[in-house]
Write a protein that holds these residues in place. Structure first.
Motif, PDB file in Angstrom:
ATOM      1  N   GLY A  32       0.688  -1.372  -0.039  1.00  0.00           N
ATOM      2  CA  GLY A  32      -0.524  -0.048   0.464  1.00  0.00           C
ATOM      3  C   GLY A  32       0.761   1.068   0.345  1.00  0.00           C
ATOM      4  N   ARG A  33       1.984   1.513  -0.740  1.00  0.00           N
ATOM      5  CA  ARG A  33       2.817   2.577  -0.212  1.00  0.00           C
ATOM      6  C   ARG A  33       3.060   3.309  -1.848  1.00  0.00           C
ATOM      7  N   ALA A  34       2.978   4.290  -1.162  1.00  0.00           N
ATOM      8  CA  ALA A  34       3.052   4.826  -3.066  1.00  0.00           C
ATOM      9  C   ALA A  34       4.154   4.399  -3.521  1.00  0.00           C
ATOM     10  N   VAL A  35       4.454   4.145  -4.631  1.00  0.00           N
ATOM     11  CA  VAL A  35       5.413   4.507  -5.702  1.00  0.00           C
ATOM     12  C   VAL A  35       5.820   5.343  -6.571  1.00  0.00           C
ATOM     13  N   VAL A  36       7.101   5.673  -6.635  1.00  0.00           N
ATOM     14  CA  VAL A  36       7.946   7.223  -7.266  1.00  0.00           C
ATOM     15  C   VAL A  36       9.125   6.223  -8.516  1.00  0.00           C
ATOM     16  N   ARG A  37       8.441   6.289  -9.508  1.00  0.00           N
ATOM     17  CA  ARG A  37       9.000   6.048 -11.078  1.00  0.00           C
ATOM     18  C   ARG A  37       9.630   6.847 -11.541  1.00  0.00           C
ATOM     19  N   ILE A  38      11.447   6.612 -11.541  1.00  0.00           N
ATOM     20  CA  ILE A  38      12.365   6.982 -11.494  1.00  0.00           C
ATOM     21  C   ILE A  38      12.703   6.108 -13.376  1.00  0.00           C
ATOM     22  N   VAL A  39      12.799   6.819 -14.369  1.00  0.00           N
ATOM     23  CA  VAL A  39      12.834   6.901 -15.862  1.00  0.00           C
ATOM     24  C   VAL A  39      14.095   7.329 -16.158  1.00  0.00           C
ATOM     25  N   GLY A  40      15.187   6.571 -15.345  1.00  0.00           N
ATOM     26  CA  GLY A  40      17.196   7.757 -16.468  1.00  0.00           C
ATOM     27  C   GLY A  40      16.695   7.733 -17.125  1.00  0.00           C
ATOM     28  N   ASN A  41      16.508   7.551 -18.855  1.00  0.00           N
ATOM     29  CA  ASN A  41      15.731   7.525 -20.073  1.00  0.00           C
ATOM     30  C   ASN A  41      15.903   8.633 -20.166  1.00  0.00           C
ATOM     31  N   TYR A  42      14.334   9.401 -19.598  1.00  0.00           N
ATOM     32  CA  TYR A  42      13.945  10.178 -19.764  1.00  0.00           C
ATOM     33  C   TYR A  42      14.792  11.262 -18.953  1.00  0.00           C
ATOM     34  N   PHE A  43      15.638  11.035 -18.457  1.00  0.00           N
ATOM     35  CA  PHE A  43      15.951  13.088 -17.893  1.00  0.00           C
ATOM     36  C   PHE A  43      16.703  13.722 -18.536  1.00  0.00           C
ATOM     37  N   PRO A  44      15.741  14.738 -18.822  1.00  0.00           N
ATOM     38  CA  PRO A  44      17.006  16.158 -19.653  1.00  0.00           C
ATOM     39  C   PRO A  44      18.281  15.732 -19.507  1.00  0.00           C
ATOM     40  N   ALA A  45      19.061  15.514 -18.807  1.00  0.00           N
ATOM     41  CA  ALA A  45      20.880  16.138 -18.192  1.00  0.00           C
ATOM     42  C   ALA A  45      21.410  16.791 -19.060  1.00  0.00           C
ATOM     43  N   ARG A  46      21.231  16.755 -20.290  1.00  0.00           N
ATOM     44  CA  ARG A  46      21.637  17.867 -21.564  1.00  0.00           C
ATOM     45  C   ARG A  46      21.067  18.860 -21.326  1.00  0.00           C
ATOM     46  N   ALA A  47      19.957  18.695 -21.408  1.00  0.00           N
ATOM     47  CA  ALA A  47      18.997  20.388 -21.840  1.00  0.00           C
ATOM     48  C   ALA A  47      18.885  21.128 -20.507  1.00  0.00           C
ATOM     49  N   LEU A  48      19.529  20.150 -19.346  1.00  0.00           N
ATOM     50  CA  LEU A  48      19.714  21.390 -17.989  1.00  0.00           C
ATOM     51  C   LEU A  48      20.844  21.629 -17.615  1.00  0.00           C
ATOM     52  N   GLY A  49      21.498  21.032 -18.259  1.00  0.00           N
ATOM     53  CA  GLY A  49      23.040  20.881 -18.457  1.00  0.00           C
ATOM     54  C   GLY A  49      22.897  21.484 -16.311  1.00  0.00           C
ATOM     55  N   GLY A  50      23.746  22.639 -16.076  1.00  0.00           N
ATOM     56  CA  GLY A  50      24.294  23.105 -14.935  1.00  0.00           C
ATOM     57  C   GLY A  50      22.755  23.165 -13.742  1.00  0.00           C
ATOM     58  N   ARG A  51      21.943  22.783 -14.403  1.00  0.00           N
ATOM     59  CA  ARG A  51      21.075  23.478 -13.451  1.00  0.00           C
ATOM     60  C   ARG A  51      20.352  21.921 -12.875  1.00  0.00           C
ATOM     61  N   ALA A  52      21.063  21.110 -13.431  1.00  0.00           N
ATOM     62  CA  ALA A  52      19.872  19.570 -13.311  1.00  0.00           C
ATOM     63  C   ALA A  52      20.006  19.248 -11.653  1.00  0.00           C
ATOM     64  N   GLU A  53      20.507  19.840 -10.634  1.00  0.00           N
ATOM     65  CA  GLU A  53      20.507  19.639  -9.507  1.00  0.00           C
ATOM     66  C   GLU A  53      19.512  20.102  -9.152  1.00  0.00           C
ATOM     67  N   GLU A  54      19.773  21.547  -9.109  1.00  0.00           N
ATOM     68  CA  GLU A  54      18.658  22.004  -8.585  1.00  0.00           C
ATOM     69  C   GLU A  54      17.562  22.284  -9.278  1.00  0.00           C
ATOM     70  N   ALA A  55      16.991  20.997 -10.182  1.00  0.00           N
ATOM     71  CA  ALA A  55      16.227  21.064 -11.093  1.00  0.00           C
ATOM     72  C   ALA A  55      15.098  19.509 -10.116  1.00  0.00           C
ATOM     73  N   LEU A  56      15.923  19.426 -10.147  1.00  0.00           N
ATOM     74  CA  LEU A  56      16.362  17.512 -10.045  1.00  0.00           C
ATOM     75  C   LEU A  56      15.457  18.292  -7.805  1.00  0.00           C
ATOM     76  N   ARG A  57      15.976  19.290  -6.873  1.00  0.00           N
ATOM     77  CA  ARG A  57      15.931  18.898  -5.947  1.00  0.00           C
ATOM     78  C   ARG A  57      14.385  19.895  -6.198  1.00  0.00           C
ATOM     79  N   GLU A  58      14.142  20.845  -7.016  1.00  0.00           N
ATOM     80  CA  GLU A  58      12.921  22.113  -7.236  1.00  0.00           C
ATOM     81  C   GLU A  58      12.113  20.679  -7.099  1.00  0.00           C
TER      82      GLU A  58
END
Length: 209
Positions: A32-58
C-alpha cells in the motif's frame, strides 16, 4: 533584472524536468505504499546542463513530496539505456537531491528498487555507496536485474514501464552475459558508462570530504 532572469531560468528548468516525465508518482506497491517511478532514459540532463541538481531538488520539493503526502513510499529507478552525456545527472546531483529531503521523508522512504543495474553500477555502489550516501539510503537499495523481480513487490497495473525498459529487459533475457559486462548491447553499453564516469565519481567524493 538579473534576479528575474535567474528566476525565469529556474522555472524553465523545473518545467522541462516535469514535462520529461522522468519522475512520476505511480500507483502503490503490495504493502500500500506510494510508488515513485524514475526513468533514467527520460532525464533531460543535457538540456538542463548545470541546472540539473537544482531542478531535481525543486521538482522533488514542489511536485513529488506534496503528491506523496504523509504516506510511506518506495522508489523504482529504471537505469535502462542511460547515457552519461544525455540523460545522467551525475552521482553528486542524486546525492544532493536525497540529502535535501526533509528528515521525515527520508524515514518514510522504505526501499529503492534499482532496475537493470550494470555490473559497474553494482561495483561502484559496493565500493563508494556508504561514503556517498547516508546508511539510511544505502541499506534501502535493492537491485532488480529483471522486471520480473519488480513484480514480486507490486502488481503490473500499478507501474507503467516504458518501451525502452521493456526492450532492454528482453535483450538481457536473450543475452544474459550482459549482466556481467562481458557482452555489450547492440547500441553499445551506454548504461554502464553512465554510472561509472570517473570524473563524476571523484567529484562526488570531493563533495563528501
Amino acid at each position: 533584472m538579473v534576479v528575474t532572469a535567474e528566476k525565469d531560468a529556474k522555472g524553465e528548468a523545473t518545467l522541462l524536468l516535469e514535462r520529461s516525465r522522468a519522475i512520476t508518482l505511480q500507483g502503490g506497491d503490495r504493502k500500500g505504499r506510494a510508488v515513485v517511478r524514475i526513468v533514467g532514459n527520460y532525464f533531460p540532463a543535457r538540456a538542463l546542463g548545470g541546472r540539473a541538481e537544482e531542478a531535481l531538488r525543486e521538482h522533488l520539493r514542489e511536485r513529488v513530496l506534496p503528491a506523496i503526502g504523509h504516506r510511506e513510499f518506495v522508489v523504482v529507478y529504471m537505469h535502462s539505456r542511460v547515457d552519461r552525456a544525455d540523460n545522467f545527472p551525475g552521482v553528486g546531483a542524486i546525492r544532493a537531491a536525497y540529502e535535501s529531503l526533509p528528515a521525515d521523508a527520508k524515514e518514510r522512504l522504505r526501499a529503492v528498487y534499482f532496475v537493470h543495474p550494470a555490473l559497474q553500477s553494482r561495483l561502484f555502489f559496493a565500493t563508494f555507496g556508504r561514503f556517498l550516501f547516508s546508511s539510511g539510503l544505502y541499506e534501502k537499495l535493492r537491485y532488480m536485474s529483471r522486471l520480473e523481480y519488480v513484480w514480486a513487490h507490486m502488481d503490473k497495473g500499478q507501474l507503467e514501464v516504458p518501451d525502452c525498459v521493456r526492450e532492454h529487459d528482453g535483450e538481457l533475457e536473450r543475452r544474459p552475459l550482459m549482466d556481467y559486462g562481458i557482452e555489450a548491447t547492440e547500441s553499445r553499453c551506454m548504461y554502464d558508462a553512465a554510472s561509472m564516469d570517473t570524473s563524476a565519481s571523484l567529484h562526488s567524493l570531493r563533495c563528501v570530504s
